[in-house]
Design a protein around this motif. Structure first.
Motif, PDB file in Angstrom:
ATOM      1  N   ASP A  55       1.775   7.150  -6.729  1.00 12.47           N
ATOM      2  CA  ASP A  55       0.455   7.644  -6.476  1.00 12.47           C
ATOM      3  C   ASP A  55       0.647   9.018  -6.277  1.00 12.47           C
ATOM      4  O   ASP A  55       1.235   9.815  -7.830  1.00 12.47           O
ATOM      5  CB  ASP A  55      -0.568   7.710  -6.041  1.00 12.47           C
TER       6      ASP A  55
ATOM      7  N   ASP B 186      -7.806  12.624  -1.698  1.00 12.81           N
ATOM      8  CA  ASP B 186      -8.057  11.732  -1.778  1.00 12.81           C
ATOM      9  C   ASP B 186      -7.724  10.089  -0.958  1.00 12.81           C
ATOM     10  O   ASP B 186      -8.699   9.183  -1.353  1.00 12.81           O
ATOM     11  CB  ASP B 186      -7.322  11.405  -3.197  1.00 12.81           C
ATOM     12  N   HIS B 187      -6.634  10.443   0.036  1.00  6.95           N
ATOM     13  CA  HIS B 187      -5.935   9.224   0.756  1.00  6.95           C
ATOM     14  C   HIS B 187      -6.527  10.081   2.458  1.00  6.95           C
ATOM     15  O   HIS B 187      -5.902   9.096   2.831  1.00  6.95           O
ATOM     16  CB  HIS B 187      -4.551   8.932   0.142  1.00  6.95           C
TER      17      HIS B 187
ATOM     18  N   GLN C  13       1.028  -1.614  -0.106  1.00  3.56           N
ATOM     19  CA  GLN C  13      -0.435   0.138   0.156  1.00  3.56           C
ATOM     20  C   GLN C  13       1.061   1.166   0.000  1.00  3.56           C
ATOM     21  O   GLN C  13       0.786   2.067  -0.625  1.00  3.56           O
ATOM     22  CB  GLN C  13      -1.581  -0.269   1.236  1.00  3.56           C
TER      23      GLN C  13
ATOM     24  N   THR D  78      -4.988  11.406   4.282  1.00  4.26           N
ATOM     25  CA  THR D  78      -3.267  11.527   4.746  1.00  4.26           C
ATOM     26  C   THR D  78      -3.220  13.091   4.855  1.00  4.26           C
ATOM     27  O   THR D  78      -3.839  14.050   4.776  1.00  4.26           O
ATOM     28  CB  THR D  78      -2.102  11.416   3.943  1.00  4.26           C
TER      29      THR D  78
ATOM     30  N   LEU E 128       0.772   4.499  -2.232  1.00  4.45           N
ATOM     31  CA  LEU E 128       0.754   5.601  -1.997  1.00  4.45           C
ATOM     32  C   LEU E 128       1.726   6.113  -3.269  1.00  4.45           C
ATOM     33  O   LEU E 128       1.358   7.796  -3.477  1.00  4.45           O
ATOM     34  CB  LEU E 128       0.682   5.697  -0.841  1.00  4.45           C
TER      35      LEU E 128
ATOM     36  N   PHE F 108      -3.679  14.953  -3.238  1.00  2.79           N
ATOM     37  CA  PHE F 108      -4.344  13.392  -2.985  1.00  2.79           C
ATOM     38  C   PHE F 108      -4.360  13.262  -0.817  1.00  2.79           C
ATOM     39  O   PHE F 108      -4.755  12.056  -0.740  1.00  2.79           O
ATOM     40  CB  PHE F 108      -1.720  13.382  -2.735  1.00  2.79           C
ATOM     41  N   ASN F 109      -3.373  14.495  -0.296  1.00  6.22           N
ATOM     42  CA  ASN F 109      -4.858  14.277   0.760  1.00  6.22           C
ATOM     43  C   ASN F 109      -5.812  14.234   1.291  1.00  6.22           C
ATOM     44  O   ASN F 109      -6.150  13.258   2.209  1.00  6.22           O
ATOM     45  CB  ASN F 109      -3.931  15.680   2.086  1.00  6.22           C
TER      46      ASN F 109
END
Length: 175
Positions: free
Chosen positions: A17, A75-76, A10, A78, A14, A72-73
């Protein structure tokens, strides 16, 4: 960090990505990816076919990286951050090795860009620039002068630096 709670596979997905997002941003901004080095995405503009707007391209790229990290944060789930340092000057460019050759840049300009990060104690999302970049772009972007941290432990002379604080004053067309 968030990576402790997920599998290695994973983590690789990430990181891939995020790096793909950065690569796309580099292409869109006319910036050359040089390499990944641990947690650093090293890039340059104006290496091939010199560009008069290379400093502006690098600032636009740094701004785009901030956007990509925000997406990104989202979407995930984070809370990653990106801090950029930009310097302009002469570099030596080349490939090294005979198998698995590596493309790289060397010189005082690269050292100065790294020193800016070490000396600036940057806050989240900072885009730090050297004096030459500030002087070239001060009529386009808003900057704040930063005081280098003499206790940073840097082996290099302290570098005058500035932090980008505002959007572009005017829109410049990319050639």
């Amino acid at each position: 960090a968030f990576t402790h709670s997920i599998s290695t596979e994973q983590r690789v997905r990430l990181v891939n990505d995020l790096v793909c997002r950065f690569d796309s941003a580099a292409d869109e901004c006319g910036v050359d990816k040089i390499k990944l080095l641990a947690d650093r995405y090293i890039s340059a503009s104006g290496l091939v076919g010199g560009r008069l707007d290379h400093m502006g391209r690098m600032v636009r790229f740094a701004l785009e990286l901030q956007k990509q990290v925000k997406h990104f944060n989202h979407d995930h789930g984070t809370d990653l951050d990106v801090i950029s340092s930009i310097h302009s000057g002469d570099v030596v460019v080349g490939t090294v090795g005979s198998s698995k050759m590596a493309f790289d840049v060397w010189g005082d300009t690269v050292t100065a860009a790294n020193s800016i990060l070490a000396q600036g104690k940057p806050s989240r999302g900072s885009i730090l620039v050297s004096q030459p970049v500030f002087e070239f772009l001060q009529d386009v972007y808003y900057f704040d002068k930063l005081n280098p941290d003499p206790s940073s432990g840097s082996l290099h002379p302290l570098i005058p630096m500035w932090r980008l604080v505002g959007a572009a004053k005017q829109h410049l067309e990319v050639a």
